[in-house]
Every structure is written in C-alpha cells, then in structure tokens.
Design an enzyme around this catalytic site. Structure first.
Site, mmCIF file in Angstrom:
data_model
loop_
_atom_site.group_PDB
_atom_site.id
_atom_site.type_symbol
_atom_site.label_atom_id
_atom_site.label_comp_id
_atom_site.label_asym_id
_atom_site.label_seq_id
_atom_site.Cartn_x
_atom_site.Cartn_y
_atom_site.Cartn_z
ATOM 1 N N GLU A 1 -13.885 -1.426 6.571
ATOM 2 C CA GLU A 1 -13.200 -1.587 7.854
ATOM 3 C C GLU A 1 -14.009 -1.028 9.029
ATOM 4 O O GLU A 1 -13.809 -1.447 10.155
ATOM 5 C CB GLU A 1 -11.792 -0.974 7.827
ATOM 6 C CG GLU A 1 -11.764 0.534 7.678
ATOM 7 C CD GLU A 1 -10.351 1.107 7.627
ATOM 8 O OE1 GLU A 1 -9.482 0.498 6.975
ATOM 9 O OE2 GLU A 1 -10.128 2.163 8.234
ATOM 10 N N GLU B 1 -9.153 2.043 -1.493
ATOM 11 C CA GLU B 1 -9.912 1.672 -0.301
ATOM 12 C C GLU B 1 -10.684 2.870 0.234
ATOM 13 O O GLU B 1 -10.181 3.991 0.222
ATOM 14 C CB GLU B 1 -8.882 1.187 0.723
ATOM 15 C CG GLU B 1 -9.417 0.939 2.105
ATOM 16 C CD GLU B 1 -8.273 0.525 3.041
ATOM 17 O OE1 GLU B 1 -7.239 -0.003 2.572
ATOM 18 O OE2 GLU B 1 -8.407 0.771 4.246
ATOM 19 N N TYR C 1 -3.211 11.304 6.558
ATOM 20 C CA TYR C 1 -3.392 9.934 7.031
ATOM 21 C C TYR C 1 -2.376 9.006 6.358
ATOM 22 O O TYR C 1 -2.114 9.134 5.160
ATOM 23 C CB TYR C 1 -4.809 9.420 6.699
ATOM 24 C CG TYR C 1 -4.856 7.919 6.775
ATOM 25 C CD1 TYR C 1 -4.961 7.288 8.006
ATOM 26 C CD2 TYR C 1 -4.692 7.133 5.633
ATOM 27 C CE1 TYR C 1 -4.918 5.901 8.092
ATOM 28 C CE2 TYR C 1 -4.651 5.752 5.709
ATOM 29 C CZ TYR C 1 -4.767 5.146 6.941
ATOM 30 O OH TYR C 1 -4.698 3.786 7.027
ATOM 31 N N ASP D 1 -5.138 3.757 0.231
ATOM 32 C CA ASP D 1 -6.271 4.008 1.129
ATOM 33 C C ASP D 1 -6.673 5.485 1.051
ATOM 34 O O ASP D 1 -5.869 6.362 1.371
ATOM 35 C CB ASP D 1 -5.852 3.644 2.563
ATOM 36 C CG ASP D 1 -7.023 3.631 3.529
ATOM 37 O OD1 ASP D 1 -8.120 4.102 3.158
ATOM 38 O OD2 ASP D 1 -6.835 3.156 4.666
ATOM 39 N N HIS E 1 -9.234 6.677 2.724
ATOM 40 C CA HIS E 1 -9.705 6.958 4.086
ATOM 41 C C HIS E 1 -10.947 7.850 4.127
ATOM 42 O O HIS E 1 -11.004 8.830 4.877
ATOM 43 C CB HIS E 1 -8.575 7.530 4.949
ATOM 44 C CG HIS E 1 -8.491 6.881 6.291
ATOM 45 N ND1 HIS E 1 -9.026 7.443 7.416
ATOM 46 C CD2 HIS E 1 -7.964 5.703 6.682
ATOM 47 C CE1 HIS E 1 -8.810 6.629 8.448
ATOM 48 N NE2 HIS E 1 -8.173 5.570 8.033
ATOM 49 N N GLU F 1 -4.592 -7.200 4.973
ATOM 50 C CA GLU F 1 -3.712 -6.111 5.419
ATOM 51 C C GLU F 1 -2.835 -6.604 6.568
ATOM 52 O O GLU F 1 -3.308 -7.308 7.462
ATOM 53 C CB GLU F 1 -4.578 -4.936 5.898
ATOM 54 C CG GLU F 1 -3.767 -3.761 6.415
ATOM 55 C CD GLU F 1 -4.662 -2.599 6.852
ATOM 56 O OE1 GLU F 1 -5.855 -2.813 7.104
ATOM 57 O OE2 GLU F 1 -4.139 -1.469 6.942
ATOM 58 N N ARG G 1 0.864 -1.178 0.000
ATOM 59 C CA ARG G 1 0.000 0.000 0.000
ATOM 60 C C ARG G 1 0.902 1.230 0.000
ATOM 61 O O ARG G 1 1.842 1.310 0.787
ATOM 62 C CB ARG G 1 -0.863 -0.021 1.267
ATOM 63 C CG ARG G 1 -1.870 1.081 1.344
ATOM 64 C CD ARG G 1 -2.598 1.065 2.684
ATOM 65 N NE ARG G 1 -1.980 1.985 3.618
ATOM 66 C CZ ARG G 1 -2.564 2.444 4.720
ATOM 67 N NH1 ARG G 1 -3.784 2.052 5.029
ATOM 68 N NH2 ARG G 1 -1.953 3.278 5.513
ATOM 69 N N TRP H 1 -12.050 11.892 8.548
ATOM 70 C CA TRP H 1 -10.615 11.616 8.706
ATOM 71 C C TRP H 1 -10.245 10.355 7.991
ATOM 72 O O TRP H 1 -10.894 9.353 8.068
ATOM 73 C CB TRP H 1 -10.244 11.485 10.196
ATOM 74 C CG TRP H 1 -8.782 11.183 10.332
ATOM 75 C CD1 TRP H 1 -7.723 12.028 10.070
ATOM 76 C CD2 TRP H 1 -8.184 9.937 10.711
ATOM 77 N NE1 TRP H 1 -6.536 11.397 10.273
ATOM 78 C CE2 TRP H 1 -6.784 10.103 10.660
ATOM 79 C CE3 TRP H 1 -8.703 8.707 11.086
ATOM 80 C CZ2 TRP H 1 -5.891 9.080 10.977
ATOM 81 C CZ3 TRP H 1 -7.818 7.681 11.405
ATOM 82 C CH2 TRP H 1 -6.422 7.871 11.342
ATOM 83 N N ARG I 1 -13.912 -5.370 3.230
ATOM 84 C CA ARG I 1 -12.801 -5.258 4.189
ATOM 85 C C ARG I 1 -13.226 -5.355 5.654
ATOM 86 O O ARG I 1 -12.546 -4.867 6.542
ATOM 87 C CB ARG I 1 -12.049 -3.940 3.961
ATOM 88 C CG ARG I 1 -11.365 -3.882 2.607
ATOM 89 C CD ARG I 1 -10.328 -2.784 2.566
ATOM 90 N NE ARG I 1 -9.171 -3.106 3.363
ATOM 91 C CZ ARG I 1 -8.867 -2.573 4.533
ATOM 92 N NH1 ARG I 1 -9.620 -1.639 5.062
ATOM 93 N NH2 ARG I 1 -7.787 -2.946 5.178
HETATM 94 C C1 CS2 Z 1 -6.763 2.057 8.186
HETATM 95 C C2 CS2 Z 1 -6.612 2.041 9.623
HETATM 96 O O1 CS2 Z 1 -5.417 0.191 8.045
HETATM 97 C C3 CS2 Z 1 -6.239 0.870 7.470
HETATM 98 O O2 CS2 Z 1 -6.654 0.657 6.383
HETATM 99 O O3 CS2 Z 1 -7.712 2.747 7.555
HETATM 100 O O4 CS2 Z 1 -5.307 2.436 9.835
HETATM 101 C C4 CS2 Z 1 -7.581 2.869 10.455
HETATM 102 O O5 CS2 Z 1 -7.320 4.216 10.323
HETATM 103 C C5 CS2 Z 1 -7.460 2.447 11.886
HETATM 104 O O6 CS2 Z 1 -7.655 1.069 12.008
HETATM 105 C C6 CS2 Z 1 -8.406 3.210 12.781
HETATM 106 O O7 CS2 Z 1 -8.384 2.705 14.049
HETATM 107 MG MG MG Z 2 -8.212 1.841 5.782
#
Ligand code: CS2
Ligand code: MG
Length: 412
Positions: A272, A246, A168, A220, A222, A349, A156, A412, A293
C-alpha cells in the site's frame, strides 16, 4: 509537446486542484478539455495533502495545458521521465491524479465505463473486505457478525491488544474512523510486539470458532514486526487459514520477505505504500508474496497499476488493492474498474468513506452480496461537486506516530 498523438483536435484547457475535507481531507484534480469534457483524479496523500496539491499546481498543471487529453501514456511518460526526479509518493500521487482524470475523459468521450476500455469485465463483481474491530473479543465478534450479515464474503479483523493503550485499526468515537489523528499534531501510540504476538492467534481462533471457515479472514500487521517475528506470526496463524496477513514487516527491504516465506504458508500481502513497479519488482519476480496491494492513487494511476498487475500475473501473484478511506471515492472507483478487468484479481479493500463525502462525490458503484461493481456510467463514474467541496475547507491532520516503551520511534 507539439507532437500530435491522436486524430482528435481536443486539447487540455484547464487543470485545477481542489482541496477539501468532506469527512476527511481529499485533494481532487479536475481537467477540462477544449470540447468541454471534464475528468477527475484523486491526488490525496494522507497527512501530506498540500505537498501534492503544490506539486500539481506549481509544476504539473502548467505542463498539461495545450496537450492532447487522449494521449494518456505519452503524458504519463512526459510527467515521469520528463521531470528527471522520479518516483516517490508526492510525484507518483500527482501523476496518478492526472492519469485517472485522463481515463475519465477518455471514457466520457467514448461513452463507455473505463473497465470496458481496459478490456471489459473479467468477472461479475469485485470481492471486497470490510474492516471489523473491537476493544475485546466479544466486541470484535459482534462487529464481524455485522459485516457477515451485510453480505461481506471477506472481513479484516483487528482488535485492541490487552496492555497496549492504542492500536492501529481500532475505530473510535462514532465508530467510523481511526485515522488520521484528531489533533493538529500527530498523536503518539506505544507498541509492544510481545503482547501482540501472543494475542493475535487467540483472537483469530475466537473468530474461526464462532463463524467457521466459509468466509475469508484477513489481518493487517501494519509494518510492525521484524522478518523473524513476522515468520512466527504467520506460523501461529496457519490453523486459522488466513486469506492474508498484510504488511508483516516494513517493505523497503524486499529481500526480507524471503525469510518470512521460508517459515510459513500463511499468504503474504504488501504494497500500500509502494509508488512504482520498481518497489515490488523482486517481491513479484522472486515470488516472495501472494498479493500485491499497490493502489491507483499512490502508484501512478490506472496505467501504472495495470503494469504492476500484469507483471504479477506472470508469477501467479494476485491483486489486493489498498482501499482505505483516505483514498477518495475517485480512486476507489478507479480501483473497481481495474479489479473488474484484470485476470489476476485477488481481493479489494473497502473501507467505507465518511459522511458527508456524498455531498461532494456522487458515485455509481454498487454493493451486492459481497461483490462490488463500478457501474456503467461513462468514465470513472464519480461526479465531483466543486461548489459543495468549497463548504468543507482543508484541516491539517497527521497520521499517528508509534514509539516503543523506551521512547524510540517504531513503525506505525
Ligand atoms: C491501512 C490504511 O487500509 C489499510 O490497510 O493500512 O488504513 C493506512 O493506514 C492508511 O491508508 C494510511 O493513510
Ligand atoms: Mg494496510
């Protein structure tokens, strides 16, 4: 519950919640049976750890005492339907911890690793992706090279966006972690979609130019884009043959993915932050995504995750379990058992856990040539040292909060 659901006479005699911070906060549930068998589950909900600890201690643990530990599905339904108040991250993380602890016990009683109880291995190993990042393109390329040198078949790529102070996915300090925030209160980040949209294709072009196409490349987003912005991003990344993008847009509105889908062939992954099969029902049955995911620890444990993946299998959608460092080694190991056994596995992941987690969790998984295996220890294959955990007390931490330049709050 007086109904006897198995021939065993074993009952649950203790359910204990341990909150500790070996590298970061983890909430662990330990269940003990009258035969002296113990099982562990992960109840960590990043930034809201104590809510799940309380939900378990105050409301769930008392219900478990005296129940048959072998009756996993019945206990699951008892905690889900029996609460009347269903779903949501706190409830489903708590149920997941119970579920995984019971699968751990079942494996130990049977003398088999959990993946054998789930039908056995459907593949030799689980393909995992690592997290590369950099403050600029040369740094990112160096980091991608490190993962490839270690044998990763999938990486990634996240990088700082010029003109945006914090983004992020960037590692900092010792290079190990980018979340949660350092302070006792959330740090704030300021987002700029325009700068990001211009930057990502340049970054991916640089990665493909340097390393070619013989490995999987992921990214990602996010949850930061609107559907039409996400469609634009997907289209602009098509030449770089992404394995997936993602969380391109916040997924509360499942229908929003239809619009992204209509505009791009870049594969889409999401889930997620989902807690149940209902959060992804339309995404799956209307084929609006390519990878689901959802995680063991936030979507109701091994039992519920298997239902989600089975539904996805019918529609040609593959798994892509969340495996960030805030999911403890217990749920990461549980994910590997599921990944190994389901037909429609896609990608896992793997964000390595921070030291000194090894002082508390002893794992039996392996990594070789880009593939992971949960190992053949009975149960989940993770041992938890309660005395060691006591040396690492809980520290309040929050995830960052994102704003736009005008001060309004953004995803975020
Ligand atoms: C994320 C995470 O791993 C990922 O794909 O989006 O890092 C996520 O931000 C955290 O699990 C939040 O607790
Ligand atoms: Mg993620």
């Amino acid at each position: 519950m007086s109904t006897s659901t198995s021939t065993t006479t074993s009952t649950i005699v203790e359910a204990k919640v341990i909150v500790s911070s070996p590298g970061r906060n983890y909430v662990t549930l330990k269940i003990t049976t009258s035969d002296g068998v113990t099982g562990i589950g992960d109840a960590t909900l990043n930034g809201r750890e104590l809510s799940v600890a309380s939900y378990l201690e105050d409301h769930v643990c008392p219900l478990l005492i005296g129940k048959d530990p072998a009756a996993i599905e019945r206990i699951w339904q008892y905690l889900y339907k029996g609460a009347y108040w269903r779903r949501g991250p706190v409830t489903m993380t708590a149920i997941a911890a119970v579920d995984v602890a019971l699968w751990d016990i079942k494996g130990k009683v049977a003398g088999l690793p959990v993946y054998q109880l789930l039908g056995g291995a459907a593949r030799e190993g689980v393909t995992v992706y690592g997290h590369a990042s950099g403050n600029d393109i040369p740094q990112l390329l160096d980091d991608v090279a490190k993962f490839r040198d270690r044998g990763f078949r999938a990486v990634r790529a996240q990088a700082a966006v010029p003109g945006v102070a914090k983004v992020y996915g960037m590692r900092k300090g010792d290079g190990n972690t980018y979340e949660p925030a350092d302070g006792e209160l959330p740090s704030e980040e300021c987002w700029d979609t325009g700068k990001y949209l211009d930057w990502v294709p340049r970054k991916m072009a640089a990665v493909r130019e340097r390393f070619g196409y013989d490995f999987h490349l992921l990214h990602d987003v996010h949850h930061r884009l609107t559907p039409i912005e996400a469609a634009h991003l997907g289209k602009s990344l098509e030449p770089f043959r992404m394995f997936w993008i993602e969380d391109p847009t916040p997924a509360e509105d499942q229908e929003a993915f239809r619009l992204i889908r209509q505009h791009t062939t870049t594969p889409l992954a999401v889930g997620e932050i989902f807690n149940s099969i209902w959060d992804c029902q339309h995404l799956i049955t209307e084929r609006l995504i390519d990878y689901i995911r959802t995680s063991v620890s936030h979507a109701g444990g091994i039992s519920h995750l298997r239902k989600i993946f089975s539904l996805a299998e019918l529609y040609g959608i593959r798994s892509g379990s969340h495996g960030a460092g805030d999911l403890s080694p217990v749920s990461f190991a549980a994910a590997l058992h599921v990944d190994l056994s389901v037909q429609n596995f896609g990608m896992q992941e793997y964000m390595e856990h921070l030291p000194p987690y090894q002082e508390v969790f002893t794992t039996s998984w392996t990594f070789e040539d880009g593939l992971m295996h949960p190992g053949d220890a009975p149960g989940i294959g993770v041992e938890f040292d309660e005395e060691a955990a006591a040396r690492f007390p809980y520290e309040r931490k929050y995830l960052p909060v994102n704003t736009l330049a005008d001060g309004s709050v953004h995803d975020w």
